[in-house]
Design a protein around this motif. Structure first.
Motif, PDB file in Angstrom:
ATOM      1  N   VAL A   5       0.556  -1.480   0.113  1.00  0.00           N
ATOM      2  CA  VAL A   5      -0.161   0.250  -0.249  1.00  0.00           C
ATOM      3  C   VAL A   5       0.886   1.421  -0.213  1.00  0.00           C
ATOM      4  N   VAL A   6       0.439   2.205  -0.756  1.00  0.00           N
ATOM      5  CA  VAL A   6       0.745   3.825  -0.909  1.00  0.00           C
ATOM      6  C   VAL A   6       0.261   4.591  -0.546  1.00  0.00           C
ATOM      7  N   TYR A  31      -5.556   2.502  -8.018  1.00  0.00           N
ATOM      8  CA  TYR A  31      -5.496   3.815  -7.866  1.00  0.00           C
ATOM      9  C   TYR A  31      -6.734   3.854  -7.231  1.00  0.00           C
ATOM     10  N   TYR A  32      -6.809   5.023  -6.371  1.00  0.00           N
ATOM     11  CA  TYR A  32      -7.892   5.275  -5.273  1.00  0.00           C
ATOM     12  C   TYR A  32      -8.037   6.919  -5.563  1.00  0.00           C
ATOM     13  N   ASP A  33      -8.558   7.302  -6.197  1.00  0.00           N
ATOM     14  CA  ASP A  33      -8.897   8.786  -5.997  1.00  0.00           C
ATOM     15  C   ASP A  33     -10.295   9.221  -6.107  1.00  0.00           C
ATOM     16  N   ARG A  34     -10.598   9.976  -7.038  1.00  0.00           N
ATOM     17  CA  ARG A  34     -11.789   9.687  -8.221  1.00  0.00           C
ATOM     18  C   ARG A  34     -12.877   8.548  -7.664  1.00  0.00           C
ATOM     19  N   GLU A  35     -11.872   7.116  -7.572  1.00  0.00           N
ATOM     20  CA  GLU A  35     -12.187   6.059  -7.300  1.00  0.00           C
ATOM     21  C   GLU A  35     -12.841   6.082  -5.685  1.00  0.00           C
ATOM     22  N   LEU A  36     -11.554   6.684  -4.796  1.00  0.00           N
ATOM     23  CA  LEU A  36     -12.557   6.230  -3.420  1.00  0.00           C
ATOM     24  C   LEU A  36     -13.646   7.549  -3.089  1.00  0.00           C
ATOM     25  N   VAL A  37     -13.317   8.426  -4.189  1.00  0.00           N
ATOM     26  CA  VAL A  37     -14.601   9.503  -3.612  1.00  0.00           C
ATOM     27  C   VAL A  37     -15.978   8.702  -3.873  1.00  0.00           C
ATOM     28  N   SER A  38     -16.020   8.620  -5.187  1.00  0.00           N
ATOM     29  CA  SER A  38     -17.514   6.991  -5.866  1.00  0.00           C
ATOM     30  C   SER A  38     -17.284   6.379  -4.200  1.00  0.00           C
ATOM     31  N   GLY A 100      -5.040  -4.963  -0.514  1.00  0.00           N
ATOM     32  CA  GLY A 100      -4.073  -4.528  -0.769  1.00  0.00           C
ATOM     33  C   GLY A 100      -3.645  -4.014  -2.237  1.00  0.00           C
ATOM     34  N   ASN A 101      -2.286  -3.852  -2.794  1.00  0.00           N
ATOM     35  CA  ASN A 101      -1.566  -3.841  -4.065  1.00  0.00           C
ATOM     36  C   ASN A 101      -2.413  -2.498  -4.681  1.00  0.00           C
ATOM     37  N   CYS A 102      -1.893  -1.138  -3.790  1.00  0.00           N
ATOM     38  CA  CYS A 102      -3.276  -0.345  -4.013  1.00  0.00           C
ATOM     39  C   CYS A 102      -2.517   1.090  -3.631  1.00  0.00           C
TER      40      CYS A 102
END
Length: 200
Positions: A5-6, A31-38, A100-102
């Motif tokens: 995890v980074v 990759y979690y950015d906008r995906e996290l918001v969703s 993991g792996n994100c």
């Protein structure tokens, strides 16, 4: 233990989001950015635009530290909507880390996952000149001066981070790696992170 995890926190305009995307692509990580918001929007039933504004940039007017037990559901009517969103966000980030792996952008992920031995926490910063240039290249001109935009965004992140973690945002002790993106360059910053992960 191998890094799975980074988390990447960043000053506004430092290029941290661009670096995070490159790291995820180079490593083959989610990759979690906008995906996290969703994900937060789906669980809370609120609009994504609202969550973006209430996320890292929320202006917390009260001075007391967040004391809701994160093990409990955020069902109390006495808690602000911002507090309830934080609990949802906290739980989603922990679930993503378990898989993991994100690569996860901002949203206090470094603090939420501070005890994970398989996580690498990165903070990206740069001088005002680099950030102003990057901001204009990325978002274009507005009526507001770039320096003012940068300061306002960072100030809101500081307040939000302090409110929900009790820590000072951007302090080196909260991260494993701090990168001057203007001095090093975005591509090379991404390569450094990737090298650390691959050698872990």
């Amino acid at each position: 233990m191998s890094i799975r995890v980074v988390t990447i926190s960043r000053q506004f305009g430092s290029g941290g989001r661009t670096i995070a995307k490159m790291v995820a692509e180079k490593l083959g990580f989610d990759y979690y950015d906008r995906e996290l918001v969703s994900k937060i929007a789906k669980e809370s039933g609120l609009a994504e635009d609202y969550i973006i504004e209430q996320g890292e940039y929320a202006t917390v007017r009260n001075s007391f530290l967040f004391d809701l037990s994160l093990g409990a559901a955020a069902s109390s009517g006495t808690r602000s909507l911002s507090d309830q969103l934080y609990v949802i966000q906290h739980n989603i980030i922990k679930d993503l880390a378990e898989k993991g792996n994100c690569v996860i952008i901002g949203r206090c992920a470094d603090h939420i996952l501070a005890k994970r031995e398989d996580a690498l926490h990165v903070f990206c910063y740069a001088d005002m000149q680099f950030r102003q240039k990057h901001l204009l290249e990325k978002y274009g001109e507005t009526n507001e001066k770039p320096e003012k935009r940068l300061k306002e965004k960072d100030d809101k992140r500081k307040v939000y981070y302090k409110h929900y973690t009790g820590e000072d945002w951007g302090m080196p002790k909260n991260y494993n790696l701090c990168l001057d993106t203007g001095k090093i360059g975005l591509e090379q910053c991404a390569d450094l992170i990737v090298q650390i992960v691959q050698n872990s």
